[in-house]
Design an enzyme around this catalytic site. Structure first.
Site, PDB file in Angstrom:
ATOM      1  N   ARG A 185       0.833  -1.203   0.000  1.00  0.00           N
ATOM      2  CA  ARG A 185       0.000   0.000   0.000  1.00  0.00           C
ATOM      3  C   ARG A 185       0.870   1.257   0.000  1.00  0.00           C
ATOM      4  NH1 ARG A 185      -5.301  -1.976   3.578  1.00  0.00           N
ATOM      5  NH2 ARG A 185      -6.031  -3.271   1.837  1.00  0.00           N
TER       6      ARG A 185
ATOM      7  N   TYR B 194      -6.025  -0.531  -7.024  1.00  0.00           N
ATOM      8  CA  TYR B 194      -5.368  -1.784  -6.620  1.00  0.00           C
ATOM      9  C   TYR B 194      -4.731  -1.675  -5.229  1.00  0.00           C
ATOM     10  CZ  TYR B 194      -0.963  -0.375  -9.222  1.00  0.00           C
ATOM     11  OH  TYR B 194       0.149   0.221  -9.723  1.00  0.00           O
ATOM     12  N   GLU B 195      -4.430  -2.840  -4.664  1.00  0.00           N
ATOM     13  CA  GLU B 195      -3.989  -2.919  -3.257  1.00  0.00           C
ATOM     14  C   GLU B 195      -5.023  -2.310  -2.310  1.00  0.00           C
ATOM     15  OE1 GLU B 195      -1.694  -4.746  -2.306  1.00  0.00           O
ATOM     16  OE2 GLU B 195      -0.686  -5.115  -4.208  1.00  0.00           O
ATOM     17  N   GLY B 196      -6.297  -2.466  -2.662  1.00  0.00           N
ATOM     18  CA  GLY B 196      -7.377  -1.929  -1.823  1.00  0.00           C
ATOM     19  C   GLY B 196      -7.840  -0.581  -2.328  1.00  0.00           C
TER      20      GLY B 196
END
Lengths: 598, 598
Positions: free
Chosen positions: B300, B440-442
């Protein structure tokens, strides 16, 4: 994939409740609005055409783009056939005057119809838009013989037209253009020069293309005072009006763009063979920009409406995906995965998209109604008052809507999650297509400059005050409402209006002395104006919806949705106003240091 | 075209003044930071590599993309050669522990180096990033024999690695995945299933690719508690470590995306032949997500830093164009056309881009320094305190920076005017490339949920209060300053902090009772946190710049630029805080109506 369903109930609500339709319907030539059945029939038929003919070609056009060769430009598969259907149905000339063979529908009604065509296929819709602008310029500036030769076949859609302003060194500053027009003994001119970014400069939709070209006559004054407007057909006409030889004008290439792939953006070369492109002067020598400016409000309004239209399309896509995509469980909820529309932040995103789209639409239709009244009302005082509102609101609407549409269409990508980044989903097309709306027909900077200099400073804020006094009436009605939600809307709107008053008073007071400092805050000021305009219309919408609900009229679910949108706009958009007001008044640091500080 | 020049002076300023470098340099293994000459040499060399090797391939990669065939994926021309140079220079393993052959540089220094690689070529830089994440997961979860077989050739860059989480029905909700791993008599597993959106799932940069794959062992619990992590190499290894036969894993296609064209986004099929892909369990059964979460902060943070990096690139492009493009005259100025950098609104746009980019970078480096201390400081209390800050700030930084980068990169298009819409200008690539960072990555929703539930509600706001008390110290120093500009910054920052306190207190107080309502305002709350974090660091930067100017130290022009950025951020970004605070607390209407109201 990515269907488009025209939001007819919403459109009818805005037309009926917010756009001054009663006064517009009383204008001459406005029967289509005075007869609700006729209005409905036109809207229904446009919705059908948008859904069945244009929307299915939208992704096709995005993928295929246009093909350039020495022989010309080929549009995407299906576009030529769709254009034939479009003109056969007469959609291309609904806004053109009946005396020239058009249907002369009021701008208000045309705005709703145009929105559907643009939502369903923006790249396609821009072609007839350009022809419409050109016909209006010809009506304003051409001699009777040019009118009779060119206008009829433009109105039927047999021919299309273009606007040629930009050159490599002359973008926002049109006055810097260099294309030259040499007078000939027979009264015509020969044009030499290169134009860039010419939308639909070349294509295979029509048998002829009529270019309106800005150029300089040798000896003309420098800058914008020495620019004349010329009509330059792709094919010259024989004496009997049939198409004759190819003029000395050529499309030298098309651009590869972020979006609008199906709309050819051409580099046009005039006089490339050495002979010069034959052209006819429109209007007076050196007064070309005046004729062009005649169309400017139309063109800027149309671009503002592209923003509404693409935002609507993006909302429909995001909503459909949010209903269908099952993912994740609700915080504090059960153990079942739910459609993502149940997730709070997805709801926030959808309401942010929808409430701003509805606000843009309401401002657009109110402005369209005002344009009809400004042009054709029998009372000259009404015409003047409405024109002042239109002149104030055009740069605000164009600038605010096009900037807001970037946010709305980008949010659709976000709602789609990972799929939004994949081109096959179609989620990015509205953003890619609409991103140019904040650039062409005058960037947001240009709109903000126009707002501050011509629309605020020049009249000392009179037009703005007249508009704000209309908002005060709405605030009083909200205050009087029994419904606490309406009073909450009033409180947010009142604070936003106060923030606008403070910043606009400051700008007007300081513009003469410190123009650069005021201009450095002009885009935040424009956005503030736009947010307030949207809040004003959403408040009016809430009042109308509440009244119908109380009276038991209309479709209750729709009216409650409208109240929800208005509340959300008041809670999530209007609170931005105070910050923008402060920002607009505190931009001096942008001007204090030299260029090397950047 | 579109060169990239690393902002080394700025990077050194942030490292030195804002990122706790003195404490980080005292950590074991941090010699590179305790020796300023060594730090400089590393930064200089990375800047050269980014400029000379990576940046020239950036547009090439955007245009060429990757090619898929049954045989595999071919990366864009020049990428394979650049990868060889990259690993030969050792850039791929600077952050990996020295005990495994890496260079073990502190995260703080690696962050600055990584930023350059990402600014110059984001699509390229993501490949070694993924390998780095995977090596860290292997260190955390693999058996000694797997470590010794796989880590060395990942650290040299001879092999690359991937992370396989997403499946068509399992995106944000990883727990919904279905890929199954069947245990074999020899202790290995056979994997069957399909993964989507796998970055660098297949390519021609390395001779082997090591996939880390989340899957379920038959009989495992439902949802996220039944997920295990497996190592699945593309080529199985012979007993002597040489590459053996192709495993039963195949790339079935690559996505066509809005951006990151040069980074292959693959659909991976495991066990498509029916045999199953041979895999080895990493860590304990059903504990796969824990090992993955071990890397989550890293991943993140890296995505947040992509936002800084792309914003810097976009700023450089916009600035170069604004200096070179001559257009229009200044209001109230002379009759000469000027470079557009002289126009007030262009200056506003450039300062908006620059001040936010600098704020993101400062937050990133401060966070990187905190990560080093949290991991390796000798005092456990320092480690705990820094870890609490890191855990609080990771979702804020990732969410805020990625959303802000959309605005910054879109503004670069705007500065370019019409040319910004033309792909050849390169102006849209940073926006297209960075648009995925908020996904992406949340997604930003996921970050905001994490912030509210795990980082605010769970500890009752303790970590937030600890951070805000650090800001109070900065406010006191600003109040004490002789310079009025610093006091102005203090006043804007103080109001923003108060707005954040109010909204976060409200969220913490209401989350248990009304989680959905609080979550509906969680993204505005996250953005508010991010804006305050940026304002905090810009205020610290202003204090440092002012101190050096007063003491006559350093490069005065740079320090004055830094003060300008800080003032602009305070005047144009911090005033958004109050609106966001109100918005965050007034989202209940998003939850009051049924799904049909949308």
């Amino acid at each position: 994939m990515n269907p488009y369903i025209a939001p007819l109930e919403e459109m009818r609500f805005v037309l009926r409740e917010l756009a001054d339709i009663e006064r517009v319907a009383q204008l001459s030539d406005a029967e289509a609005l005075s007869d609700p059945e006729l209005t409905d029939a036109i809207l229904d038929e446009a919705a059908r055409f948008a859904k069945e003919v244009l929307a299915p070609l939208d992704a096709v056009g995005d993928r295929a783009g246009v093909r350039w060769s020495e022989q010309g430009v080929t549009t995407a598969p299906g576009f030529a056939a769709a254009y034939q259907l479009f003109v056969e149905a007469g959609w291309n000339n609904i806004s053109l005057p009946s005396e020239y063979g058009g249907q002369g529908l009021p701008t208000l009604l045309c705005t709703a119809v145009h929105e559907m065509f643009t939502s369903s296929n923006k790249a396609f819709a821009y072609c007839p838009d350009l022809t419409e602008f050109a016909v209006k310029a010809l009506i304003a500036g051409a001699s009777e013989s040019l009118k009779s030769l060119y206008i009829p076949r433009l109105v039927t859609g047999q021919w299309a037209a273009t606007m040629n302003l930009t050159e490599p060194q002359a973008g926002s500053d049109v006055g810097a253009l260099r294309t030259r027009a040499e007078p000939q003994a027979d009264g015509t001119y020969r044009l030499f020069g290169q134009k860039i970014f010419i939308s639909y400069g070349e294509h295979d939709l029509t048998e002829n293309i009529i270019h309106l070209v800005l150029a300089r006559i040798p000896g003309a004054p420098e800058g914008s005072k020495g620019i004349s407007l010329f009509l330059v057909p792709k094919f010259l006409l024989e004496a009997d009006g049939r198409l004759g030889q190819h003029n000395d004008v050529k499309c030298a290439g098309v651009e590869h763009k972020l979006g609008n792939h199906a709309s050819p953006t051409c580099t046009m070369v005039y006089g490339g063979s050495g002979e010069g492109a034959v052209g006819w002067l429109l209007g007076a020598e050196n007064k070309g920009l005046q004729t062009m400016f005649f169309m400017m409000n139309s063109a800027r309004f149309t671009v503002g409406q592209e923003s509404t239209a693409m935002s609507e399309r993006a909302y429909q896509q995001a909503l459909a995906y949010a209903r269908e995509r099952v993912q994740g469980k609700l915080a504090g909820g059960g153990t079942e995965s739910v459609p993502i529309i149940r997730h709070p932040d997805v709801r926030r995103m959808l309401l942010m998209m929808r409430s701003q789209t509805e606000a843009m639409r309401a401002v657009a239709y109110a402005l369209a109604g005002a344009r009809d009244l400004a042009e054709r009302h029998s009372d000259p005082e009404v015409r003047l008052e409405r024109q002042a509102f239109v002149d104030l609101m055009i740069p605000v609407f164009k600038g605010w809507a096009s900037e807001t549409a970037i946010e709305v269409t980008s949010t659709s990508i976000q709602v789609h999650g990972g799929l939004g980044y994949i081109e096959e989903s179609g989620a990015s097309q509205p953003l890619r297509d609409v991103r140019v709306a904040a650039i062409y027909e005058g960037t947001t900077s240009v709109q903000a400059h126009d707002l501050v200099e011509r629309k605020l400073a020049r009249d000392g804020g009179a037009a703005l005050r007249a508009w704000l006094s209309q908002i005060q009436l709405v605030l009083h009605r909200l205050d009087d409402a029994a419904n606490g939600e309406l009073r909450d809307i009033a409180s947010n709107l009142r604070e936003a209006v106060a923030a606008l008053q403070e910043a606009s008073n400051w700008a007007i007071a300081n513009y003469r002395e410190r123009p650069l400092e005021v201009l450095a805050g002009s885009v935040p000021l424009l956005r503030l104006c736009g947010i307030v305009a949207g809040g004003w219309q959403m408040a009016r919408a809430a009042l109308a919806a509440q009244r119908h609900l109380e009276q038991g009229h209309g479709h209750a679910a729709f009216l409650r949705r409208k109240l929800l949108s208005a509340r959300f706009y008041a809670a999530h958009v209007l609170p931005q106003a105070e910050g923008l007001s402060s920002i607009a008044m505190h931009s001096e640091c942008a001007m204090t240091m030299g260029d090397e500080a950047f």
